[in-house]
Structures are given as structure tokens and as C-alpha cells.
Design an enzyme around this catalytic site. Sequence first.
Site, PDB file in Angstrom:
ATOM      1  N   GLY A   1      -5.546  -4.667   9.140  1.00 32.11           N
ATOM      2  CA  GLY A   1      -6.014  -4.793  10.511  1.00 32.11           C
ATOM      3  C   GLY A   1      -6.188  -6.223  10.970  1.00 32.11           C
TER       4      GLY A   1
ATOM      5  N   GLU B   1      -2.883  -7.177  12.109  1.00 35.86           N
ATOM      6  CA  GLU B   1      -2.596  -6.450  13.345  1.00 35.86           C
ATOM      7  C   GLU B   1      -3.269  -7.109  14.555  1.00 35.86           C
ATOM      8  OE1 GLU B   1      -1.844  -1.855  12.216  1.00 35.86           O
ATOM      9  OE2 GLU B   1      -3.754  -2.670  11.523  1.00 35.86           O
TER      10      GLU B   1
ATOM     11  N   GLU C   1      -1.633  -1.225   3.944  1.00 37.77           N
ATOM     12  CA  GLU C   1      -2.382   0.030   4.099  1.00 37.77           C
ATOM     13  C   GLU C   1      -1.913   1.164   3.198  1.00 37.77           C
ATOM     14  OE1 GLU C   1      -3.212  -2.128   8.006  1.00 37.77           O
ATOM     15  OE2 GLU C   1      -1.562  -1.974   6.561  1.00 37.77           O
TER      16      GLU C   1
END
Length: 264
Positions: free
Chosen positions: A115, A118, A138
Amino acid sequence: MSEERFGEFVLVRRHDHVAELVLDRPKAMNAVSTDMARSIAGACAALAADPDVRVVVLTSSHERAFCVGADLKERNSFSDADLLKQRPVARAAYTGVLELPMPTVAAVHGFALGGGFELALSCDVIVADRTAVVGLPEVSVGVIPGGGGTQLLPRRVGAARAAELIFTARRLDAAEAREIGLVDLLVEEGRDRAQALELGGRMAANSPVGLRAAKRALRLGHGLDLRAGLEVEDAAWRSTAFSADRAEGVAAFNEKRAPRWPGE
């Protein structure tokens, strides 16, 4: 320079028309907890609504990490119901950055994983220093990138390369990340924040109306066929052509002076 805190873990610094959104949970290497996700979303909503903000630069207060992704210690305590309840909160953080209407620049050093990467991918431009380590690991913990990674990564590096990176969960150093286009500018160690702010300042010198319209055209036109994309561009052009910024820009050019943008 002024500062405003959003919750415990997010700080916004104002540098004239550049807003610096600081990930500020150093004790956890900026792992995104539920509270931190809520604060990121809140900060982005405030910045999106502020006409004085022309550019947002996303930075980290941790010396060795940009952001290591989701807070897996918190997740370990979740029931299935807890995880389902957290999902819209987490999504709001990533979409908050992605949908900022003004240009965005990420300043990455150290770990930018899951994340965390991201969040950087949600920005328009990524500046990284030579300590950066990026990746979407992930699948190695039994999930998939859920902050936009499966959609944003192939838009940067193509479908096959994105598949290889996501399926292997491997990490890339800064040099390889720059080589394949995962980051846009590679700078010397410790220079990512300064370079990102300098770049943001150069962007912010331009028309705020023009900046937002150009971003809208770039984002909405991506992936469309050429004819449809040109229609998106035309609509964005029309939104600027009769603006006070356009009138000021033309006047300043002819009078050989710096423009004083009305921002409307």
C-alpha cells in the site's frame, strides 16, 4: 510555512501554493492503520477543496521508509467482519490521493511496499532517491494489491511486466525501478523531498485552472481511442479557454511579465 495536523499520523505543510502531505507515523515506518487511512482521506478532501493549493507533494517523516503498506499487526487482530468494515476506510485513503484534482508528486526513499507503493503510484510523478526499494508483495501474505496497484502498475509498465512483478511479489531497488519506469526521477540519497518540492514549485508557478484541466484530460483520456481522447481534451480546453487565468496568461506574455493567476 504553515502546518495543520490531520489526526495523529498525517501532517500538511503549506509552501505557498504547494501543499506537502506528510506521512507521519515513524514508529511504525508509516504502516497504514485504520486511523492513518482515515487521516489521509481527510487531508486529501481538505486539499481537494482548497483553491489555493496548486500542487500536492506526498512525503514521509521516516528516515528509512516512505511507507511499508498496510499495518499487518493491526490486521492480525481483525476478524473477517473487522476487515470488511475497514475496507471502505482504506479505499478512501488511496482514492483520496488518486483523485486529487491538482498535480501530485511523491517523494520516495527507503521502503515503499504494498500500500505504500500504491500511494506513490496514485501520484502523477514519482521522485525517488537511491535508497528506494519498491514493490507490491501482497500475494506473499495471501491477498492482492488493493489500493489500486493492479490497475495503476500496468498503466506504467504494461500488463506483462505488471503481472511478473505482482505474481512474484519481488522488490526492486531504485535503479531497476527507474529503468523500467516505476519511478520517474532518480536523485541522490536524501534528495527526494527537496527535489519533489522543487518540482512541485515549478508546476505551481503555472495556471491553477490550466493545471487541473490538464490533469483531468490526462486522467480521463488514458486508455480511450484517439478520437474519444481528443474529445476529452477539447472539453478540458474549453474549460480553460474562457477563464480569467487564460486572459491573464495571454496578457502577461504580451506585457513580458510574470502572470498573477486569478485561479478562476
